[in-house]
Design a protein around this motif. Sequence first.
Motif, short mmCIF file in Angstrom:
data_model
loop_
_atom_site.label_atom_id
_atom_site.label_comp_id
_atom_site.label_asym_id
_atom_site.label_seq_id
_atom_site.Cartn_x
_atom_site.Cartn_y
_atom_site.Cartn_z
N PRO A 286 -6.25 6.02 14.87
CA PRO A 286 -5.51 4.75 15.02
C PRO A 286 -4.11 4.99 15.54
O PRO A 286 -3.54 6.08 15.37
CB PRO A 286 -5.49 4.20 13.59
N GLU A 287 -3.54 3.96 16.18
CA GLU A 287 -2.14 3.99 16.56
C GLU A 287 -1.26 3.42 15.45
O GLU A 287 -0.10 3.78 15.33
CB GLU A 287 -1.93 3.17 17.83
N ILE A 288 -1.83 2.48 14.68
CA ILE A 288 -1.12 1.83 13.59
C ILE A 288 -1.94 2.00 12.31
O ILE A 288 -3.16 1.82 12.32
CB ILE A 288 -0.95 0.31 13.84
N VAL A 289 -1.28 2.35 11.21
CA VAL A 289 -1.91 2.37 9.90
C VAL A 289 -1.19 1.35 9.02
O VAL A 289 0.02 1.44 8.82
CB VAL A 289 -1.86 3.76 9.24
N MET A 290 -1.94 0.36 8.54
CA MET A 290 -1.39 -0.64 7.62
C MET A 290 -1.77 -0.25 6.19
O MET A 290 -2.91 0.11 5.93
CB MET A 290 -1.95 -2.02 7.94
N LEU A 291 -0.80 -0.36 5.29
CA LEU A 291 -1.04 -0.07 3.88
C LEU A 291 -0.82 -1.35 3.08
O LEU A 291 0.21 -2.02 3.23
CB LEU A 291 -0.08 1.00 3.37
N GLY A 292 -1.78 -1.70 2.23
CA GLY A 292 -1.65 -2.88 1.39
C GLY A 292 -2.28 -2.66 0.04
O GLY A 292 -2.98 -1.66 -0.19
N GLY A 293 -2.06 -3.58 -0.88
CA GLY A 293 -2.63 -3.48 -2.22
C GLY A 293 -1.55 -3.27 -3.27
O GLY A 293 -0.39 -2.95 -2.96
N ARG A 294 -1.93 -3.42 -4.52
CA ARG A 294 -0.95 -3.34 -5.60
C ARG A 294 -0.40 -1.94 -5.82
O ARG A 294 0.71 -1.78 -6.32
CB ARG A 294 -1.56 -3.92 -6.88
N THR A 295 -1.15 -0.92 -5.41
CA THR A 295 -0.59 0.43 -5.49
C THR A 295 0.59 0.55 -4.53
O THR A 295 1.60 1.18 -4.85
CB THR A 295 -1.68 1.48 -5.14
N VAL A 296 0.48 -0.07 -3.37
CA VAL A 296 1.57 -0.06 -2.39
C VAL A 296 2.72 -0.93 -2.90
O VAL A 296 3.90 -0.57 -2.79
CB VAL A 296 1.08 -0.57 -1.02
N ASP A 297 2.39 -2.10 -3.46
CA ASP A 297 3.41 -3.05 -3.90
C ASP A 297 4.22 -2.55 -5.09
O ASP A 297 5.44 -2.78 -5.16
CB ASP A 297 2.76 -4.39 -4.29
N SER A 298 3.57 -1.86 -6.03
CA SER A 298 4.25 -1.58 -7.30
C SER A 298 4.45 -0.11 -7.63
O SER A 298 5.18 0.21 -8.56
CB SER A 298 3.46 -2.24 -8.46
N LEU A 299 3.83 0.79 -6.87
CA LEU A 299 3.96 2.22 -7.17
C LEU A 299 4.63 2.94 -6.00
O LEU A 299 4.06 3.83 -5.37
CB LEU A 299 2.59 2.84 -7.48
N SER A 300 5.87 2.54 -5.72
CA SER A 300 6.58 3.09 -4.56
C SER A 300 6.80 4.59 -4.69
O SER A 300 6.86 5.30 -3.68
CB SER A 300 7.93 2.37 -4.38
N LEU A 301 6.92 5.10 -5.91
CA LEU A 301 7.11 6.53 -6.11
C LEU A 301 5.95 7.32 -5.50
O LEU A 301 6.16 8.37 -4.88
CB LEU A 301 7.24 6.85 -7.61
N ILE A 302 4.75 6.81 -5.65
CA ILE A 302 3.57 7.46 -5.09
C ILE A 302 3.50 7.25 -3.59
O ILE A 302 3.34 8.20 -2.81
CB ILE A 302 2.29 6.93 -5.77
N ILE A 303 3.62 6.00 -3.14
CA ILE A 303 3.45 5.68 -1.73
C ILE A 303 4.53 6.32 -0.87
O ILE A 303 4.25 6.83 0.22
CB ILE A 303 3.41 4.15 -1.53
N ASP A 304 5.77 6.32 -1.34
CA ASP A 304 6.85 6.93 -0.57
C ASP A 304 6.59 8.42 -0.35
O ASP A 304 6.84 8.95 0.74
CB ASP A 304 8.20 6.75 -1.29
N GLU A 305 6.08 9.10 -1.37
CA GLU A 305 5.78 10.52 -1.23
C GLU A 305 4.62 10.75 -0.27
O GLU A 305 4.65 11.69 0.54
CB GLU A 305 5.47 11.13 -2.60
N VAL A 306 3.61 9.88 -0.32
CA VAL A 306 2.48 9.98 0.61
C VAL A 306 2.98 9.82 2.05
O VAL A 306 2.62 10.60 2.95
CB VAL A 306 1.40 8.93 0.28
N ILE A 307 3.80 8.80 2.27
CA ILE A 307 4.32 8.55 3.63
C ILE A 307 5.20 9.71 4.09
O ILE A 307 5.13 10.14 5.26
CB ILE A 307 5.10 7.22 3.67
#
Length: 352
Positions: A286-307
Motif C-alpha cells: 500500500p501507499e497509505i496505511v490507515m489505523l483505526g479502532g479503540r487501541t489506536v484511540d486510547s492506547l497511544s503508548l502502544i501505537i506511537d511505539e509501533v509507528i
Amino acid sequence: MYRVLDQLVQKGYLLESFGQLKTNGRPPKLYRINSKFIHAIGVCITWDTIGLALVDIGGNLVARKTLGSATLLSPNEALEKISAAINTWVSEYACSESLLGIGVSAFGPIMKDRGILSHGHHKPSQLWDYVPIKDLLEASTGFPVVVDNLVDAFMLNELALKPDLLEKRVAYFLLDMGIGSAFHALPAKQTTSDTSSQLGHMVIDFHGNPCVCGKTGCLETFASAQSILRRLSDVGGTQVQRAEDVYAAIQACIQSPEWDSKNPQFLEIISAFVAGMTNYIQIMEPEIVMLGGRTVDSLSLIIDEVINRIEEMKQQQILPAKLEIIQTNTSEDALMRGSASIVFRRELELSS
C-alpha cells in the motif's frame, strides 16, 4: 438526452443550473446529484452497540438512533428494533422511493454473499452465531440489504471523506477487540466484498498461544484488546467483557506506579504488531496505511511505539520511504456513514 435528464430533475434525483460557458447556441445545462434525495440506511452491529442512521448521498446523517448493546440484545430483539426504526423513518421522511437499500456492518467473519454473520469466535454471545441478517432484514423492511465487515465500512467512510486517496493503494487496519484489515486499489470494479481480510489471524508465532479461531500464535493472541490485557496484567481466562472495561483495565496497568515500558510482555506486544503489519505491507504494497479502532484511540503508548518502529524501517529502506501512516476517525457516526456507503457503492457504482 434533455428529456431523460429533465424527468430525473422532476423526480428529484438531479438538480440543474445553467452554465456560464460562452457558446454560440443555447447555454448548456449543468446537472448534479441531489444529495438530499438519494438515501441509504447504515446499520452497525459492534461488540458494544447497535446503531443505525438514515444517510443521504452527501454523507449527512438525516436521522440516527442507538438501540443498545449486542451483549444485551438477541438477534431477534435487535432486528425488531432496527426494522421498527427504519419503517418509522421511511414514513416520517417520505423516502421510500429514494432509499436505495440498507448497509449492515458487523463483526466478522461474515458470509458476505449470503449476508450471514458466521463463526462465533468474535461474537458477543453465541446467539449471534450464524445469523442470516440479510434475509431477515429484507423480509421485515422490504428493502435490499448488503452485509459487510466493520473494517470495510470504516475504510469506505474515509475514502468518501478523502476522495484524493481513491487513486492510491490503501490498507486499513482496525485494531480493537479483534484485528481486521481491508484494502483498496483501482480498478474501482473491485467491490467491498473483495477487500476485507483477517489480519488478526496471521500466524506470527508457531509456538504461541491457542487462538479463538483454532490456530496457534495468531497476531490476535498478542495484540487484540483482551490479549493485551492478559499479557500486561497476568489475568487468565478468555471471558467476554465489555470493550470499555477491557480498555480501562489496560489503561490502569500502563498508568500504575509499577509500570515499566521495558516490560518484556509490553515489548512482545509491540513486536507482534510490527510483525503483522509489516508482513501485510510488504505483501500488499500500500501507499497509505490507515489505523483505526479503540487501541489506536486510547492506547497511544502502544501505537506511537509501533509507528516509530515502522518509521525506522522506512529509513532503513526495509519499507518504502513514501509509505504514509494515517490515524482515522472510528466514531459510531463514521461507522454508520461507512455502512451506508456500502449501499451507495454497490447501487450506484460510485467511487466516492
